[in-house]
Design a protein around this motif. Structure first.
Motif, PDB file in Angstrom:
ATOM      1  N   LEU A  92      10.279   1.021  -5.753  1.00 40.01           N
ATOM      2  CA  LEU A  92      11.335   0.333  -6.494  1.00 40.01           C
ATOM      3  C   LEU A  92      10.835   0.081  -7.901  1.00 40.01           C
ATOM      4  CD1 LEU A  92      12.492  -2.548  -4.126  1.00 40.01           C
ATOM      5  CD2 LEU A  92      13.871  -0.644  -4.943  1.00 40.01           C
ATOM      6  N   THR A  93      11.684   0.284  -8.862  1.00 44.02           N
ATOM      7  CA  THR A  93      11.293  -0.069 -10.229  1.00 44.02           C
ATOM      8  C   THR A  93      12.330  -0.978 -10.862  1.00 44.02           C
ATOM      9  OG1 THR A  93      12.239   2.053 -10.830  1.00 44.02           O
ATOM     10  CG2 THR A  93       9.844   1.904 -10.804  1.00 44.02           C
ATOM     11  N   VAL A 117      14.737  -6.478  -4.414  1.00 45.87           N
ATOM     12  CA  VAL A 117      13.735  -7.063  -3.527  1.00 45.87           C
ATOM     13  C   VAL A 117      13.185  -6.016  -2.555  1.00 45.87           C
ATOM     14  CG1 VAL A 117      13.357  -8.793  -1.722  1.00 45.87           C
ATOM     15  CG2 VAL A 117      14.798  -9.334  -3.693  1.00 45.87           C
ATOM     16  N   GLY A 118      11.872  -5.895  -2.488  1.00 47.64           N
ATOM     17  CA  GLY A 118      11.263  -4.915  -1.587  1.00 47.64           C
ATOM     18  C   GLY A 118       9.988  -5.444  -0.953  1.00 47.64           C
ATOM     19  N   TYR A 119       9.135  -4.505  -0.548  1.00 43.71           N
ATOM     20  CA  TYR A 119       7.913  -4.855   0.182  1.00 43.71           C
ATOM     21  C   TYR A 119       6.693  -4.526  -0.662  1.00 43.71           C
ATOM     22  CZ  TYR A 119      11.333  -4.370   3.910  1.00 43.71           C
ATOM     23  OH  TYR A 119      12.454  -4.484   4.695  1.00 43.71           O
ATOM     24  N   LEU A 120       5.784  -5.461  -0.748  1.00 45.08           N
ATOM     25  CA  LEU A 120       4.555  -5.222  -1.509  1.00 45.08           C
ATOM     26  C   LEU A 120       3.596  -4.351  -0.692  1.00 45.08           C
ATOM     27  CD1 LEU A 120       2.907  -5.975  -4.077  1.00 45.08           C
ATOM     28  CD2 LEU A 120       1.809  -7.692  -2.652  1.00 45.08           C
ATOM     29  N   GLU A 131       2.368  -1.369  -5.332  1.00 44.67           N
ATOM     30  CA  GLU A 131       3.732  -0.933  -5.594  1.00 44.67           C
ATOM     31  C   GLU A 131       4.668  -1.792  -4.773  1.00 44.67           C
ATOM     32  OE1 GLU A 131       4.551   3.249  -4.899  1.00 44.67           O
ATOM     33  OE2 GLU A 131       3.071   3.825  -6.435  1.00 44.67           O
ATOM     34  N   ILE A 132       5.956  -1.689  -5.097  1.00 47.51           N
ATOM     35  CA  ILE A 132       6.969  -2.358  -4.286  1.00 47.51           C
ATOM     36  C   ILE A 132       7.875  -1.267  -3.731  1.00 47.51           C
ATOM     37  CG2 ILE A 132       8.856  -4.024  -4.295  1.00 47.51           C
ATOM     38  CD1 ILE A 132       7.441  -5.391  -6.695  1.00 47.51           C
TER      39      ILE A 132
END
Ligand code: ATP
Ligand code: MG
Length: 658
Positions: A458-459, A464-467, A449-450
């Motif tokens: 986040l979808t 921008v996010g974290y894996l 997920e991110i």
């Protein structure tokens, strides 16, 4: 960010390829319905167990996992003996191609003999189950024999890059408390012998205030015929000890969770970590991914993974994965430009390599050298191309497919880490519609997920996010050697103990594909906007004059951080720029190009044209060193750099900035 900049061309699977592909659409559904059952099936189908396991996953002591509990296997038996027993002893396991043009063909039957002799030799030195063996060797068959001999004895190996200096070697040997070091007198580097054993001697030498070295024996392969110092009672020649051993050795079954190896990460972000892997789960996922992602068909393919054995890719995809599957592969000792820049393509042509697995850094280097070089060779045997190690820029992806893959070969962009042990996010060739620059989706059996800063999934496309990884997986690291706390803290605390924190930034696009955006530490904040190094680098590489680019965020009084770019030009563009002396215009042109591709906010404050970039031995750009340069600091720890003269080259040549 505009829609046009992210709208990517995609490539549907070729129906002919799909028909023979090892991966299938159904695998996604099966794994989704019951991931543990899916993995149990992979383990039983792909691996020979001397005792079947009775529990697939024990996660009761999370984040310390146990996979295939109660099962017993011998990893080396799986990679070697069982293929001979199945009647495939005559199949070539390794086509070895030496730096000097020397070659050696090793069948599975030969491999069984060599590994048995090596195991007997190590046992005669007192190496027993649980003892650690350090391996400091170039890319030669003896390195693989030694790794498999260790696996056979249940003695975890620690392979250390042949490019590391004595201090790096010393800390790794001592950290793992190794009993034996296996090395060579020297190694061939671009046609010349370079000493190797001398570094071992220095690493083992007594040092004030430190305990004596744990090493009892140094076993030395004669590779270059160089002079070496000799410590009587400690040093032994391979030819004296191994050659005379019996060609028979019985592989004892080991517990599924028996330690297989320790491997230090490449040190891109800081002090290297001793990542520790075990047997059953690791081997299962290596074999499975080499089959469904590389699509290796052991009876027809010739597979070549160009990674150095000192890197995790060399472990999982040169040794354990392909050998567990009984594949035929090429092992190459030398560099891509020795004796000429067409050497790799000459090798592909010679062995009719059909599956090639390499790194973006190599692809960008070939782009820099020019299309005419691969064009001279017959590359028509290539049917699958793989990439690993860094994000592959869409431009490099297309170049790879066009100039190496004949415009048709599927490219698998595989995301994974030393810690994950095997491929995690990747398209499946023949199944997935390919999108250049994106690693796309977790493979069947893996869940990712991110998350945003608060840990919420986040979808939204483009946010921008974290894996993170949301479920344990068979090849996952079982810890950091000797440091349980650091393991929990590094990977299982950022978003609580339910999520494995990978340390990479990521986003989804509007097709739901995952884009890896570089290290979390590398994501920049410019005037409150989050920008990824990977995206700006890809924008630069999409300019026809640029071969390679590295971007860092440097502290800036007005914007918080400012984008600083280091750029290597393609050979022809470089000639032109030198002749015309058009450095300043070009810098302006590149800044504008980034502005057009991504947006004005991403325009680099500085663009520096450099001859080289600092890279680890695994070919990754070390941005933290460039950041030191951009912020005018003393350059930090360079011990894992492939070539430490590069930093001077960069600093000397840097006066021509914007
Ligand atoms: P250290 O952890 O010491 O800094 P490292 O992370 O460079 O070293 P590796 O485990 O070899 O050592 O590299 C894994 C990292 O490489 C990933 O976390 C990711 O940043 C990058 N990476 C690998 N494959 C891909 C890929 N296909 N796309 C994008 N990034 C990738
Ligand atoms: Mg890492």
């Amino acid at each position: 960010m505009t829609d046009e900049s992210t709208a990517q061309e995609t490539y549907a699977p070729d129906p002919k390829f799909a028909e023979q592909a090892n991966g299938t659409q159904e695998m996604y559904a099966a794994a989704e319905a019951d991931p543990e059952e899916f993995w149990a099936q992979q383990a039983r189908d792909r691996i020979a167990w001397s005792t079947d396991f009775d529990q697939t996953l024990d996660w009761s002591n999370a984040p310390f996992a146990k996979w295939f509990v109660g099962g017993e296997l011998n990893v080396a038996h799986n990679c070697v003996d069982r293929h001979v027993e199945a009647g495939n002893g005559d199949r070539v396991a390794i086509h070895f191609e030496g730096d000097q043009g020397d070659t050696r063909t090793i069948t599975y039957a030969d491999l069984q003999k060599e590994v048995s002799k090596t195991a007997n030799a190590l046992a005669s030195l007192g190496v027993a189950k649980g003892d650690r063996v350090a391996i400091y060797m170039p890319m030669i068959p003896e390195t693989i024999f030694t790794m498999l001999a260790c696996a056979r004895l249940g003695a975890p190996h620690s392979v250390i890059f042949g490019g590391f200096a004595a201090d790096a070697l010393r800390t790794r040997i001592n950290d793992a408390d190794a009993k034996v070091v296996v090395t060579t007198d020297g190694q061939w580097r671009r046609g010349k012998p370079a000493p190797l054993k001398a570094t071992v001697d220095a690493a083992l030498a007594p040092k004030d205030g430190e305990a004596d070295s744990p090493v009892e024996t140094v076993l030395v392969v004669n590779r270059t015929g160089s002079d070496v110092e000799w410590v009587e009672g400690r040093d032994q020649w391979w030819s004296d000890l191994v050659d005379s051993q019996s060609e028979e050795h019985t592989a004892e079954p080991m517990d599924s969770e028996h330690p297989l190896f320790i491997l230090y990460t490449s040190g891109t972000t800081g002090k290297p970590k001793g990542i520790f892997h075990t047997s059953g789960g690791y081997l299962t996922q290596c074999a499975y991914t080499n089959s469904v992602v590389h699509d290796v068909h052991p009876d027809t393919d010739v597979y070549w993974c160009t990674a150095d054995v000192g890197w995790v890719t060399g472990h999982s995809y040169m040794v354990y994965g392909p050998l567990a599957n009984g594949a035929t592969q090429v092992v190459y000792e030398g560099t891509p430009d020795t004796p000429h820049q067409g050497r790799w393509w000459e090798i592909v042509q010679k062995y009719k390599v059909s599956v090639l697995y390499t790194a973006p850094t190599a692809i960008r280097t070939f782009m820099k050298w020019g299309d005419d070089i691969p064009a001279k060779y017959d590359l028509s045997s290539l049917r699958v191309l793989g990439s690993v190690g860094e994000p592959i820029n869409p431009e490099a992806w297309r170049w790879y497919r066009e100039h190496i893959g004949g415009g048709t070969a599927p490219i698998v962009d595989t995301w994974w880490q030393t810690e994950t042990g095997a491929i995690m996010i990747s398209p499946l060739p023949g199944v997935t519609e390919l999108e250049p620059g994106s690693a796309q989706k977790p493979i069947p059996g893996i869940s990712a997920e991110i998350l945003d800063d608060e840990g919420q999934p986040l979808t939204d496309p483009e946010a921008v996010g974290y894996l993170v990884l949301t479920k344990p997986w068979p090849a996952m690291l079982r810890g950091i050697w000797g440091d349980e706390e650091r393991y929990k803290e590094t990977y299982w605390s950022r978003f609580g103990d339910k999520y494995y924190f990978a340390g990479d930034g990521a986003k989804y696009d509007d097709k739901g594909n995952i884009w890896l955006l570089g290290r979390v530490d590398d994501v920049m904040n410019v005037s409150g906007h989050r920008l990824s190094t990977a995206e700006i680098e890809s924008a630069l590489v999409s300019h026809p004059k640029v071969a390679e680019a590295a971007v860092v965020g440097a502290a800036d009084e007005t914007t918080g951080q400012a984008v600083c770019a280091f750029v290597i030009l393609r050979e022809d563009a470089k000639k032109e720029a030198d002749e015309k002396g058009e450095g300043d215009d070009l810098v302006q042109e590149l800044r504008n190009h980034v502005g057009q591709e991504i947006g004005p906010i991403a325009k680099p404050r500085q663009v520096m044209i450099v001859p080289e970039l600092p890279k680890t031995r695994s070919g990754k750009i070390m941005r933290r060193l460039l950041k030191d340069v951009a912020e005018n600091r003393e350059v930090g720890d360079v011990t894992t750099l492939a070539d430490d003269s590069v930093m001077n080259l960069i600093k000397d040549g840097m006066t021509a900035d914007s």
